[in-house]
Design an enzyme around this catalytic site. Structure first.
Site, short mmCIF file in Angstrom:
data_model
loop_
_atom_site.label_atom_id
_atom_site.label_comp_id
_atom_site.label_asym_id
_atom_site.label_seq_id
_atom_site.Cartn_x
_atom_site.Cartn_y
_atom_site.Cartn_z
N ASP A 31 -8.53 9.97 -23.60
CA ASP A 31 -9.74 9.71 -24.28
C ASP A 31 -10.08 10.09 -25.80
OD1 ASP A 31 -12.42 8.02 -23.02
OD2 ASP A 31 -12.91 9.05 -25.05
N THR A 87 -14.89 -3.44 -25.25
CA THR A 87 -14.81 -4.74 -26.02
C THR A 87 -16.19 -5.27 -26.40
OG1 THR A 87 -14.22 -6.11 -24.14
CG2 THR A 87 -12.61 -5.34 -25.43
N THR A 122 -11.62 -6.42 -21.03
CA THR A 122 -12.00 -7.84 -20.85
C THR A 122 -11.74 -8.39 -22.44
OG1 THR A 122 -13.64 -7.59 -19.27
CG2 THR A 122 -13.75 -9.77 -20.29
N GLU A 147 -9.65 -6.83 -14.81
CA GLU A 147 -10.35 -5.90 -13.73
C GLU A 147 -11.51 -6.84 -13.29
OE1 GLU A 147 -13.46 -4.85 -14.05
OE2 GLU A 147 -13.87 -5.04 -16.25
N GLU A 151 -19.33 -1.80 -11.02
CA GLU A 151 -20.05 -0.47 -11.09
C GLU A 151 -20.76 -0.35 -9.67
OE1 GLU A 151 -22.22 0.27 -14.59
OE2 GLU A 151 -21.02 -1.01 -15.95
N ASN A 204 -16.61 -14.15 -14.22
CA ASN A 204 -17.86 -13.53 -14.47
C ASN A 204 -19.07 -14.40 -15.26
OD1 ASN A 204 -17.18 -10.94 -13.99
ND2 ASN A 204 -17.39 -10.36 -16.03
N LEU A 246 -26.29 -14.40 -4.24
CA LEU A 246 -27.44 -15.41 -3.99
C LEU A 246 -28.73 -14.65 -4.19
CD1 LEU A 246 -26.00 -17.70 -1.22
CD2 LEU A 246 -26.43 -18.29 -3.69
N CYS A 256 -21.46 -6.35 -18.60
CA CYS A 256 -20.33 -7.33 -18.56
C CYS A 256 -20.85 -8.76 -18.69
CB CYS A 256 -19.44 -7.29 -17.35
SG CYS A 256 -18.79 -5.50 -17.23
N LYS A 317 -28.65 -2.23 -12.09
CA LYS A 317 -28.59 -2.51 -10.69
C LYS A 317 -28.43 -1.30 -9.96
CE LYS A 317 -23.52 -2.87 -10.16
NZ LYS A 317 -22.56 -3.63 -9.53
#
Ligand code: UGA
Length: 425
Positions: A31, A87, A122, A147, A151, A204, A246, A256, A317
């Site tokens: 990194d 990205t 992505t 991928e 998360e 996605n 759902l 994402c 979330k």
């Protein structure tokens, strides 16, 4: 076992590196952030991600993972090079490939002969070519291996995936990448790079479409008097529909879905195809933020500026400390805009956040609820279900709960004279 360099230690890179090490490979994670690398060397994980600390600690003590500053320090020693850099969404909706291109240009000259570079980020359709161009290494193959990590369950998703997708125009490179997953029990699908890149976006975008559909059905349920929980239960028994994804909510978000749906719509535009369905998926989501906020504002009644709202949940979330594109923030910005005072609690967020300058953050759900006229639940943290609701009733001034996740037990609340306003019921 192979030597794998992982460039970028965000949740995708770190999970990928740690899980490959767990599978027995030798991994070097790189990194540009020196402080982050120093902490990772000590086994300190910078994000909330279930099980990741344990997998990293095990790999560190087994000598299977190393952390270095700078991509070339990892790549010059490895046979495989996983690009896991961000990205982000550019101002025109397209994915911004700056970091990807820079990483490829940086590692290109120092790659060992015949190594394989793998796109995990992505990336728009056709990016395998872009990476190859920036590497400028004809002997090195570029493979797409998207991928599908959520998360909060990323480690589990990596080690027990529904599928592994490998996109390569070179059969031998594809087989070499597939071999990295030999200990993983999952279908491995090899396709061309463009199809692999499209699989990622289409997956996605389909999930986001499913969620916008469910949120639209929830709105319809409110109009016709149906209960969306029963409706989605009944739908989910149909194996063609499936039970997952759902649950209605205050809208969907995260790092994402919003950027990938926008990017896919832009990709379609670039090929002169108007993917109107995707634009509507985004519109329904915006409307859901607004509808949820309006429920809170309506519950406050006249003169919201004299009222107080307690908000449970800030992250996009449960199971993560990620606030990127969080529906909770979208809703609370609108609620704050009404003039109401907002005090929030989130188990993963210890203090105030810049996105919500007017919102105070408390470290206890009941303290946040003190003297509140309305409580709104915005993230589905399971611990919210186990708060002492007698104490909640004592703390609050009002008796209205807007449950944006249909999370809390209605009868428990109703027994304490709360009015519960849910989503789609
Ligand atoms: C998503 C995908 O699920 C992963 O497969 C993918 O790899 C990842 O993006 C990525 O591209 O990197 P993630 O962003 O972690 O994963 O989050 P999800 O679990 O998919 O949730 C996205 C949003 O939908 C959240 O705001 C969540 O609360 C919401 N959601 C999800 C619902 O409102 N209802 C549901 O039933 C499920």
């Amino acid at each position: 076992m192979a030597t794998i360099a992982v460039i970028g230690t965000g949740y995708v890179g770190l999970t990928t590196g740690a899980c490959f090490a767990h599978l027995g490979h030798d991994v070097i994670c790189a990194d540009i952030d020196e402080e982050k690398i120093a902490r990772l060397k000590e086994g300190q994980i910078p994000i909330v991600e279930d099980g990741l600390d344990r997998v990293v600690a095990e790999a560190l003590s087994a000598g299977k993972i190393r952390f270095v500053v700078g991509a070339t320090n990892a790549s010059e020693h490895a046979e495989f090079h996983y690009l896991c850099v961000p990205t982000p969404q550019g101002s025109d909706g397209r994915a911004d490939l700056r970091f990807l291109e820079a990483a490829a240009a940086e590692i290109g000259p120092s790659l060992p002969a015949n190594s394989v570079v793998v796109n995990k980020s992505t990336v728009p359709v056709g990016s395998t070519e872009v990476v190859a161009k920036h590497l400028d290494r004809p002997d090195v193959r570029v493979v797409s291996n998207p991928e599908f990590l959520r998360e909060g369950t990323a480690v589990q998703d990596f080690l027990h995936p529904d599928r592994v997708v490998i996109g390569s125009s070179d059969q031998e490179a594809a087989i070499r990448v597939a071999a990295l997953y030999s200990k993983v029990r999952a279908p491995i699908m090899v396709t061309d790079p463009v199809s692999a890149e499209t699989i990622k976006y289409a997956s996605n975008a389909f999930l986001a479409t499913k969620l916008s559909f469910v949120n639209a059905i929830a709105t319809l349920c409110e109009h016709v008097g149906a209960d969306v929980n029963d409706v989605t239960l009944g739908m989910g028994y149909d194996t063609r529909i499936g039970k997952e994804f759902l649950k209605p909510g205050p809208g969907w978000g995260g790092s994402c879905f919003p950027k990938d749906v926008a990017a896919l719509a832009r990709i379609a535009d670039d090929y002169d195809y108007d993917f109107a369905l995707l634009r509507e998926v985004l519109n329904v989501n915006e409307a859901q933020f607004q509808r949820t906020a309006q429920k809170v504002i309506d519950a406050l009644g006249p003169d919201p500026s004299s009222k107080k709202v307690a908000a449970w949940g800030l992250t996009f979330k449960a199971g993560t400390d990620d606030l990127r594109e969080s529906p909770a923030i979208e809703v609370l910005q609108r609620v704050s805009g009404s003039g109401a005072q907002v005090v929030a609690f989130d188990p993963a967020i210890p203090s105030e956040i810049p996105q919500l300058p007017l919102v105070t953050v408390e470290s206890d759900p009941l303290v946040a609820a003190k003297n509140a006229d309305v409580l709104v639940v915005l993230t589905e943290w399971p611990e919210f279900k186990f708060v002492d609701f007698d104490q909640l009733a004592d703390q609050m001034r009002g008796r209205t709960v807007v449950d944006g996740r249909n999370l809390l037990d209605r009868s428990t609340l109703k027994r304490r004279n709360f009015e519960v306003i849910g989503i789609g019921r």
